[in-house]
Design an enzyme around this catalytic site. Structure first.
Site, PDB file in Angstrom:
ATOM      1  N   PRO A   1      24.209 -45.089  43.504  1.00 34.41           N
ATOM      2  CA  PRO A   1      23.960 -45.784  44.774  1.00 34.41           C
ATOM      3  C   PRO A   1      23.374 -44.845  45.825  1.00 34.41           C
ATOM      4  O   PRO A   1      22.749 -45.288  46.790  1.00 34.41           O
ATOM      5  CB  PRO A   1      25.348 -46.276  45.206  1.00 34.41           C
ATOM      6  CG  PRO A   1      26.186 -46.241  43.977  1.00 34.41           C
ATOM      7  CD  PRO A   1      25.622 -45.152  43.107  1.00 34.41           C
TER       8      PRO A   1
ATOM      9  N   GLU B   1      34.150 -43.115  38.903  1.00 34.49           N
ATOM     10  CA  GLU B   1      33.743 -42.729  40.267  1.00 34.49           C
ATOM     11  C   GLU B   1      32.358 -42.093  40.282  1.00 34.49           C
ATOM     12  O   GLU B   1      31.743 -41.911  41.322  1.00 34.49           O
ATOM     13  CB  GLU B   1      34.741 -41.724  40.860  1.00 34.49           C
ATOM     14  CG  GLU B   1      35.971 -42.342  41.476  1.00 34.49           C
ATOM     15  CD  GLU B   1      35.656 -43.429  42.491  1.00 34.49           C
ATOM     16  OE1 GLU B   1      34.846 -43.198  43.396  1.00 34.49           O
ATOM     17  OE2 GLU B   1      36.229 -44.523  42.357  1.00 34.49           O
TER      18      GLU B   1
ATOM     19  N   ARG C   1       7.266 -53.783  30.471  1.00 32.69           N
ATOM     20  CA  ARG C   1       6.307 -54.883  30.674  1.00 32.69           C
ATOM     21  C   ARG C   1       4.957 -54.392  31.167  1.00 32.69           C
ATOM     22  O   ARG C   1       3.991 -55.136  31.156  1.00 32.69           O
ATOM     23  CB  ARG C   1       6.890 -55.967  31.575  1.00 32.69           C
ATOM     24  CG  ARG C   1       7.177 -55.553  32.983  1.00 32.69           C
ATOM     25  CD  ARG C   1       8.009 -56.613  33.682  1.00 32.69           C
ATOM     26  NE  ARG C   1       7.319 -57.877  33.820  1.00 32.69           N
ATOM     27  CZ  ARG C   1       6.339 -58.111  34.686  1.00 32.69           C
ATOM     28  NH1 ARG C   1       5.944 -57.146  35.510  1.00 32.69           N
ATOM     29  NH2 ARG C   1       5.754 -59.282  34.753  1.00 32.69           N
TER      30      ARG C   1
ATOM     31  N   ASP D   1       1.451 -59.378  40.071  1.00 30.03           N
ATOM     32  CA  ASP D   1       2.869 -59.472  40.432  1.00 30.03           C
ATOM     33  C   ASP D   1       3.130 -58.912  41.817  1.00 30.03           C
ATOM     34  O   ASP D   1       2.345 -58.103  42.324  1.00 30.03           O
ATOM     35  CB  ASP D   1       3.716 -58.661  39.439  1.00 30.03           C
ATOM     36  CG  ASP D   1       3.885 -59.380  38.122  1.00 30.03           C
ATOM     37  OD1 ASP D   1       3.709 -60.610  38.086  1.00 30.03           O
ATOM     38  OD2 ASP D   1       4.192 -58.703  37.134  1.00 30.03           O
TER      39      ASP D   1
END
Ligand code: SAM
Length: 254
Positions: free
Chosen positions: A93, A120, A158, A173
């Site tokens: 994160p 953690e 992709r 896209d």
């Protein structure tokens, strides 16, 4: 290209590799995903890969030793294939948010080692010594790095030649040119929902390619300006907006 994935849950990856358009990339090995189950590199008979945190607290921390052994095995395998060590990417994160620009650059590279955290997280000393890049999926906390790894692998796969049925489709896209995608429509021409007729925008039925391209571009600009105005500024600074785009934005934003 190859991705070497260090994970506690290798079984999560197999189902994903056998479905959808990206399956082609895995089958023909244009994206070679190699799984390295971390417990195989555990030191003790309990195959332990985590321990309590120094300083106390509720969570467990992933140990350096098994991670170090897994990475050494991967680098030996890469060397045997004639490759220099590939960069080590940790999902966290605290990493830099993943963008299409980063996906595009990875898609043109030789690959990476993808390190999936659990608990953690990972002992900071391993990160300091071995991790080249930390990547985040967004401002929320997942239970592990496997979904981020699958996300990155999918986004890269992709883009490989021959994966999408229409080679040009990923160029249209969202984010490919810095903007969000335009809306898409298919049959029927008019759809009645809750008593309201919803026709397909007329221009899309006109067969006039230049008008359709103009409408799509304006839709992209309008949607991006409304939902993600910061992307318009980034596109402007990178020179991706034409004079015509700027003219449209001026009238649209009035
Ligand atoms: N203690 C960490 C924190 O608060 O930042 C969260 C650890 S999380 C439960 C376990 C692992 O999931 C992390 O080490 C990372 O590999 C992965 N992870 C969780 N959320 C993520 C995100 N937003 N982006 C990338 N990886 C994530």
């Amino acid at each position: 290209m190859r991705f070497d994935v260090i994970t506690l849950f290798p079984e999560l990856f197999a189902p994903f590799q056998s479905v959808g358009v990206t399956r082609r990339a895995f089958e023909n090995k244009s994206v070679d995903v190699r799984l390295w189950p971390l417990r195989d590199f555990a030191e003790d008979t309990y195959r332990r890969v985590d321990d309590r945190a120094y300083g106390g607290g509720p969570g467990m921390v992933m140990l350096v030793e098994p991670l170090g052994k897994a990475l050494a095995a991967i680098q030996a395998d890469q060397a045997a294939q004639g490759l220099s060590p590939l960069p080590v990417v940790l999902f966290s994160p605290a990493g830099k948010p993943l963008t299409q620009a980063r996906v595009q650059s990875l898609a043109q590279s030789a690959g990476a080692v993808l390190l999936c955290g659990r608990y953690e997280g990972i002992d900071q000393r391993f990160i300091d010594a071995h991790v080249d890049e930390e990547v985040s999926l967004g401002d929320y906390v997942l239970s592990g790095g496997e979904l981020p790894a699958l996300t990155l692998i999918d986004a890269v796969a992709r883009l490989q030649p021959g994966v999408l049925n229409d080679a040009a489709s990923h160029q249209q896209d969202s984010f490919s040119d810095g903007l969000l995608d335009c809306p898409h429509y298919s049959r029927p021409e008019v759809l009645a929902i809750n008593g309201v007729d919803r026709p397909v925008p007329e221009v899309l039925m006109s067969g006039h390619h230049a008008h359709i391209a103009k409408w799509r571009r304006e839709q992209q600009l309008a949607i991006t300006a409304r939902r993600r105005p910061e992307l318009i500024e980034i596109a402007r600074q990178s020179g991706a907006l034409s004079k015509e785009d700027e003219r449209f934005l001026k009238t649209f934003l009035l």
